[in-house]
Design a protein around this motif. Structure first.
Motif, PDB file in Angstrom:
ATOM      1  N   ASP A 164      66.432  58.101 -12.767  1.00 45.41           N
ATOM      2  CA  ASP A 164      66.906  58.916 -13.883  1.00 45.41           C
ATOM      3  C   ASP A 164      66.462  58.246 -15.181  1.00 45.41           C
ATOM      4  N   GLU A 165      66.817  58.842 -16.289  1.00 45.46           N
ATOM      5  CA  GLU A 165      66.369  58.329 -17.591  1.00 45.46           C
ATOM      6  C   GLU A 165      66.814  56.894 -17.854  1.00 45.46           C
ATOM      7  N   GLN A 166      67.956  56.477 -17.315  1.00 43.93           N
ATOM      8  CA  GLN A 166      68.504  55.154 -17.571  1.00 43.93           C
ATOM      9  C   GLN A 166      68.047  54.083 -16.580  1.00 43.93           C
ATOM     10  N   SER A 167      67.413  54.463 -15.492  1.00 38.47           N
ATOM     11  CA  SER A 167      67.065  53.497 -14.445  1.00 38.47           C
ATOM     12  C   SER A 167      65.763  52.756 -14.759  1.00 38.47           C
ATOM     13  N   ARG A 168      65.503  51.746 -13.961  1.00 35.63           N
ATOM     14  CA  ARG A 168      64.311  50.903 -14.105  1.00 35.63           C
ATOM     15  C   ARG A 168      63.042  51.700 -13.791  1.00 35.63           C
ATOM     16  N   LEU A 169      62.026  51.480 -14.570  1.00 35.42           N
ATOM     17  CA  LEU A 169      60.720  52.091 -14.348  1.00 35.42           C
ATOM     18  C   LEU A 169      59.983  51.315 -13.264  1.00 35.42           C
ATOM     19  N   MET A 170      59.540  52.006 -12.237  1.00 40.32           N
ATOM     20  CA  MET A 170      58.781  51.382 -11.148  1.00 40.32           C
ATOM     21  C   MET A 170      57.333  51.867 -11.232  1.00 40.32           C
ATOM     22  N   ILE A 171      56.393  50.917 -11.159  1.00 42.94           N
ATOM     23  CA  ILE A 171      54.971  51.222 -11.245  1.00 42.94           C
ATOM     24  C   ILE A 171      54.298  50.751  -9.962  1.00 42.94           C
ATOM     25  N   TYR A 172      53.463  51.616  -9.381  1.00 43.02           N
ATOM     26  CA  TYR A 172      52.779  51.313  -8.124  1.00 43.02           C
ATOM     27  C   TYR A 172      51.287  51.589  -8.249  1.00 43.02           C
ATOM     28  N   ASP A 173      50.479  50.841  -7.490  1.00 43.21           N
ATOM     29  CA  ASP A 173      49.056  51.149  -7.436  1.00 43.21           C
ATOM     30  C   ASP A 173      48.865  52.370  -6.531  1.00 43.21           C
ATOM     31  N   GLU A 174      47.627  52.802  -6.358  1.00 43.56           N
ATOM     32  CA  GLU A 174      47.366  54.001  -5.559  1.00 43.56           C
ATOM     33  C   GLU A 174      47.740  53.837  -4.094  1.00 43.56           C
ATOM     34  N   ASN A 175      47.841  52.587  -3.620  1.00 37.38           N
ATOM     35  CA  ASN A 175      48.210  52.330  -2.229  1.00 37.38           C
ATOM     36  C   ASN A 175      49.716  52.201  -2.031  1.00 37.38           C
ATOM     37  N   GLY A 176      50.484  52.355  -3.103  1.00 36.30           N
ATOM     38  CA  GLY A 176      51.934  52.299  -2.993  1.00 36.30           C
ATOM     39  C   GLY A 176      52.525  50.911  -3.156  1.00 36.30           C
ATOM     40  N   LYS A 177      51.698  49.915  -3.481  1.00 36.58           N
ATOM     41  CA  LYS A 177      52.210  48.557  -3.707  1.00 36.58           C
ATOM     42  C   LYS A 177      52.630  48.438  -5.168  1.00 36.58           C
ATOM     43  N   GLU A 178      53.713  47.670  -5.401  1.00 37.72           N
ATOM     44  CA  GLU A 178      54.160  47.475  -6.770  1.00 37.72           C
ATOM     45  C   GLU A 178      53.038  46.840  -7.594  1.00 37.72           C
ATOM     46  N   LEU A 179      52.785  47.397  -8.759  1.00 33.87           N
ATOM     47  CA  LEU A 179      51.690  46.952  -9.617  1.00 33.87           C
ATOM     48  C   LEU A 179      52.013  45.597 -10.239  1.00 33.87           C
ATOM     49  N   VAL A 180      51.059  44.697 -10.198  1.00 36.88           N
ATOM     50  CA  VAL A 180      51.166  43.410 -10.866  1.00 36.88           C
ATOM     51  C   VAL A 180      50.333  43.522 -12.139  1.00 36.88           C
ATOM     52  N   MET A 181      51.022  43.432 -13.283  1.00 38.46           N
ATOM     53  CA  MET A 181      50.326  43.580 -14.560  1.00 38.46           C
ATOM     54  C   MET A 181      49.941  42.226 -15.123  1.00 38.46           C
ATOM     55  N   ASN A 182      48.943  42.247 -15.994  1.00 39.27           N
ATOM     56  CA  ASN A 182      48.529  41.030 -16.679  1.00 39.27           C
ATOM     57  C   ASN A 182      49.612  40.608 -17.663  1.00 39.27           C
ATOM     58  N   ARG A 183      49.687  39.333 -17.908  1.00 38.35           N
ATOM     59  CA  ARG A 183      50.661  38.776 -18.840  1.00 38.35           C
ATOM     60  C   ARG A 183      50.287  39.179 -20.262  1.00 38.35           C
ATOM     61  N   GLY A 184      51.277  39.580 -21.044  1.00 39.99           N
ATOM     62  CA  GLY A 184      51.037  39.942 -22.434  1.00 39.99           C
ATOM     63  C   GLY A 184      51.849  41.152 -22.843  1.00 39.99           C
ATOM     64  N   LYS A 185      51.703  41.561 -24.101  1.00 40.36           N
ATOM     65  CA  LYS A 185      52.422  42.720 -24.620  1.00 40.36           C
ATOM     66  C   LYS A 185      51.904  43.989 -23.947  1.00 40.36           C
ATOM     67  N   SER A 186      52.830  44.920 -23.706  1.00 41.48           N
ATOM     68  CA  SER A 186      52.467  46.178 -23.060  1.00 41.48           C
ATOM     69  C   SER A 186      52.906  47.366 -23.919  1.00 41.48           C
ATOM     70  N   TYR A 187      52.102  48.404 -23.899  1.00 43.96           N
ATOM     71  CA  TYR A 187      52.390  49.659 -24.582  1.00 43.96           C
ATOM     72  C   TYR A 187      52.544  50.728 -23.514  1.00 43.96           C
TER      73      TYR A 187
END
Length: 111
Positions: free
Chosen positions: A76-99
């Motif tokens: 829902d609007e208040q819950s944590r945002l989950m990001i996954y790659d195309e294979n369904g694995k949780e995305l590991v982002m590079n360190r730094g500021k994000s937009y």
């Protein structure tokens, strides 16, 4: 608009064709990671705000001059945002500021 600078590996933000400046630092806003989350968006009943379907969808992860398709979800609007790659694995982002941009489906353009 976000423009990639390969020298410092950052994306610089412009607004209406001019550099968008951080009021505290006086520097142009710059990010290491950019997430474009595509969602169903429609006008709210008050005619001013927008209603966003927060249940998830597809989008793009942009970093180090590369672009990758992603999937995202939120309970829902208040819950944590989950990001996954195309294979369904949780995305590991590079360190730094994000937009994070929430955009209409199919309306993002990349050059």
């Amino acid at each position: 608009t976000l423009t990639y600078n390969a020298e410092d590996v950052k994306y610089y933000k412009d607004y209406n064709g001019e550099a968008q400046i951080d009021g505290k630092t006086g520097n142009q806003l710059a990010f290491t990671n950019v997430l474009v989350l595509e969602a169903n968006i429609k006008g709210a009943s008050n005619g001013i705000h927008r209603d966003v379907d927060w249940h998830g969808g597809e989008g793009y992860y942009i970093s180090n001059g590369a672009i990758q398709k992603i999937k995202w979800s939120k309970a829902d609007e208040q819950s944590r945002l989950m990001i996954y790659d195309e294979n369904g694995k949780e995305l590991v982002m590079n360190r730094g500021k994000s937009y994070i941009a929430v955009n209409y489906i199919g309306q993002a353009t990349f050059q």
